[in-house]
Structure formats: C-alpha cells, structure tokens
Design a protein around this motif. Structure first.
Motif, PDB file in Angstrom:
ATOM      1  N   THR A  65       0.835  -1.197   0.000  1.00  0.00           N
ATOM      2  CA  THR A  65       0.000   0.000   0.000  1.00  0.00           C
ATOM      3  C   THR A  65       0.871   1.248   0.000  1.00  0.00           C
ATOM      4  O   THR A  65       2.034   1.218   0.395  1.00  0.00           O
ATOM      5  CB  THR A  65      -0.931   0.055   1.237  1.00  0.00           C
ATOM      6  OG1 THR A  65      -0.125   0.064   2.417  1.00  0.00           O
ATOM      7  CG2 THR A  65      -1.892  -1.110   1.263  1.00  0.00           C
ATOM      8  N   GLY A  66       0.275   2.344  -0.439  1.00  0.00           N
ATOM      9  CA  GLY A  66       0.917   3.646  -0.367  1.00  0.00           C
ATOM     10  C   GLY A  66       0.124   4.524   0.574  1.00  0.00           C
ATOM     11  O   GLY A  66      -0.786   4.051   1.271  1.00  0.00           O
ATOM     12  N   THR A  83      -4.143   5.595   4.073  1.00  0.00           N
ATOM     13  CA  THR A  83      -3.644   4.441   3.330  1.00  0.00           C
ATOM     14  C   THR A  83      -4.426   4.328   2.026  1.00  0.00           C
ATOM     15  O   THR A  83      -5.660   4.408   2.013  1.00  0.00           O
ATOM     16  CB  THR A  83      -3.812   3.154   4.162  1.00  0.00           C
ATOM     17  OG1 THR A  83      -3.062   3.299   5.377  1.00  0.00           O
ATOM     18  CG2 THR A  83      -3.310   1.937   3.403  1.00  0.00           C
ATOM     19  N   ILE A  84      -3.678   4.157   0.927  1.00  0.00           N
ATOM     20  CA  ILE A  84      -4.288   4.048  -0.398  1.00  0.00           C
ATOM     21  C   ILE A  84      -3.634   2.896  -1.157  1.00  0.00           C
ATOM     22  O   ILE A  84      -2.847   2.147  -0.581  1.00  0.00           O
ATOM     23  CB  ILE A  84      -4.169   5.381  -1.186  1.00  0.00           C
ATOM     24  CG1 ILE A  84      -2.707   5.823  -1.257  1.00  0.00           C
ATOM     25  CG2 ILE A  84      -5.032   6.454  -0.552  1.00  0.00           C
ATOM     26  CD1 ILE A  84      -2.472   7.054  -2.104  1.00  0.00           C
ATOM     27  N   GLY A  85      -3.920   2.776  -2.435  1.00  0.00           N
ATOM     28  CA  GLY A  85      -3.382   1.698  -3.262  1.00  0.00           C
ATOM     29  C   GLY A  85      -1.871   1.753  -3.398  1.00  0.00           C
ATOM     30  O   GLY A  85      -1.230   2.733  -3.035  1.00  0.00           O
ATOM     31  N   LYS A  86      -1.335   0.693  -3.961  1.00  0.00           N
ATOM     32  CA  LYS A  86       0.126   0.586  -4.030  1.00  0.00           C
ATOM     33  C   LYS A  86       0.742   1.540  -5.048  1.00  0.00           C
ATOM     34  O   LYS A  86       0.142   1.872  -6.069  1.00  0.00           O
ATOM     35  CB  LYS A  86       0.554  -0.849  -4.291  1.00  0.00           C
ATOM     36  CG  LYS A  86       0.281  -1.384  -5.662  1.00  0.00           C
ATOM     37  CD  LYS A  86       0.780  -2.819  -5.756  1.00  0.00           C
ATOM     38  CE  LYS A  86       0.703  -3.318  -7.165  1.00  0.00           C
ATOM     39  NZ  LYS A  86       1.322  -4.612  -7.319  1.00  0.00           N
ATOM     40  N   LYS A  87       1.920   1.976  -4.724  1.00  0.00           N
ATOM     41  CA  LYS A  87       2.769   2.812  -5.568  1.00  0.00           C
ATOM     42  C   LYS A  87       2.053   4.005  -6.194  1.00  0.00           C
ATOM     43  O   LYS A  87       2.043   4.162  -7.421  1.00  0.00           O
ATOM     44  CB  LYS A  87       3.444   1.967  -6.642  1.00  0.00           C
ATOM     45  CG  LYS A  87       4.321   0.878  -6.088  1.00  0.00           C
ATOM     46  CD  LYS A  87       4.915   0.037  -7.188  1.00  0.00           C
ATOM     47  CE  LYS A  87       5.669  -1.141  -6.604  1.00  0.00           C
ATOM     48  NZ  LYS A  87       6.036  -2.101  -7.629  1.00  0.00           N
ATOM     49  N   PRO A  88       1.452   4.880  -5.377  1.00  0.00           N
ATOM     50  CA  PRO A  88       0.820   6.073  -5.945  1.00  0.00           C
ATOM     51  C   PRO A  88       1.845   6.946  -6.650  1.00  0.00           C
ATOM     52  O   PRO A  88       3.002   7.006  -6.233  1.00  0.00           O
ATOM     53  CB  PRO A  88       0.211   6.776  -4.735  1.00  0.00           C
ATOM     54  CG  PRO A  88       1.027   6.304  -3.582  1.00  0.00           C
ATOM     55  CD  PRO A  88       1.454   4.908  -3.918  1.00  0.00           C
TER      56      PRO A  88
END
Length: 190
Positions: A65-66, A83-88
């Motif tokens: 996560t990013g 916390t958000i999706g991976k590799k923003p």
C-alpha cells in the motif's frame, strides 16, 4: 519557520522519490529552508490555489500500500495520513483542494475527498495509472495511465466523478499539460 517569516516568499517543494523527505526551497535565495521527513519514496505532490495544504503521495515501494499525506505548509507538520493503493504516482487536486486524484498501481485512480479525508471512488483505467491533470476551473480531471490503454480518460468531477470521454493515442501516454481555458491538451506519448 513561523508563517510571518514566509510572508511574501515564493517557495518550491521538491519530493525525493528515492528517499524519505521533501525539501522546501526559497526561490529567491535558492536555499533549503526546510527538510520534512514524510515516508518512503514521496513521489506525487499537489496543492490547491490558496496553498492551505500540500498533498504528497508516498509510493513506499516495499509495501503493498501507499499513502496520501496532508502537510500544513505553514507549520510543516503532517496533519493526516490515508492508506491508499500501491505505488501512488503523480497526483492532482482541484484548485480548491477538495478533490485529489491519485493514480495507483492497481489499474485505478483513487478519488479522495480532501475535506473529509477519505476515499470516495476508484476509477478503473487499466494500464499503470501514472499521471493526472486537473482543469483550472475544477470541473474535469484528465487521467493518463501508462501502458496498453494508450488513452487518456476524462472525468467530470462535479457529475459524481463520472467518466465522460477518452482521447486515444498511438502509444503509452506519460505526463500531460492542459491550457488554462482547456482548448488545448498536450500529451507526451512514448
């Protein structure tokens, strides 16, 4: 620095995509006036017109996560982490700072309500969501994912973040630019 010390100064914020910090530079003197540790691999950065907040996308390459981080530009303190999706990657926000679009390496652009500090929608574009451009009037977002889609997705923010069109290109798209009146759209194509 207290806000009075920065009154009237132009500053430049620079992310360190291979480190864990952001540098704030005084444009007139070209000197670093602040170094802020924000988390691993800060990549994307955006701020509303009144610069009441600076948004940072923390890529965190070793994590699934990013994060999206809210920084107060007067105190240089982190006020919130989401916390958000991976590799923003390269984010954009509306001129008022209300809406932040975050391209994540899950095929989606995450739509964040900057006021409520929460995810409100995910827009699937496919490819590797990478670059984002907001219109000056805050009405539309232009989403430029790298890879196979070979197109830019246009979103109407005020219509509930609805996809309203696409612009096809001959190859993978990269960073865009948009004229202030939206009469011209410039797209880097691999």
């Amino acid at each position: 620095f207290p806000s009075a010390a920065l009154a009237g100064k132009q500053v430049l914020w620079i992310t360190n995509a291979y480190g864990n910090d952001v540098h704030v530079i005084d444009v007139a003197t070209q000197e670093v006036i602040k170094r802020i540790e924000v988390g691993p691999q800060p990549h994307g950065i955006a701020a509303p017109d009144d610069a009441h907040v600076v948004y940072l996308a923390i890529e965190n390459m070793k994590s699934p996560t990013g994060e999206l981080v809210w920084v107060n530009p007067r105190t240089y303190r982190i006020e919130h982490r989401l916390t958000i999706g991976k590799k923003p990657n390269q984010i954009a926000c509306t001129p008022d700072g209300r809406w932040i679009y975050v391209p994540c390496d899950d095929g989606h652009y995450w739509v964040i309500d900057g006021k409520k500090r929460k995810v409100v929608k995910k827009i699937r574009t496919g490819g590797r969501p990478h670059n984002t451009q907001a219109s000056r009037n805050g009405r539309r977002m232009y989403l430029s994912p790298m890879g196979n889609p070979r197109r830019v997705t246009i979103v109407d923010i005020k219509a509930g973040h609805k996809v309203i069109g696409e612009i096809p290109f001959s190859n993978s798209v990269r960073p865009p630019a948009l004229a202030p009146d939206e009469k011209r759209y410039y797209q880097n194509v691999d």
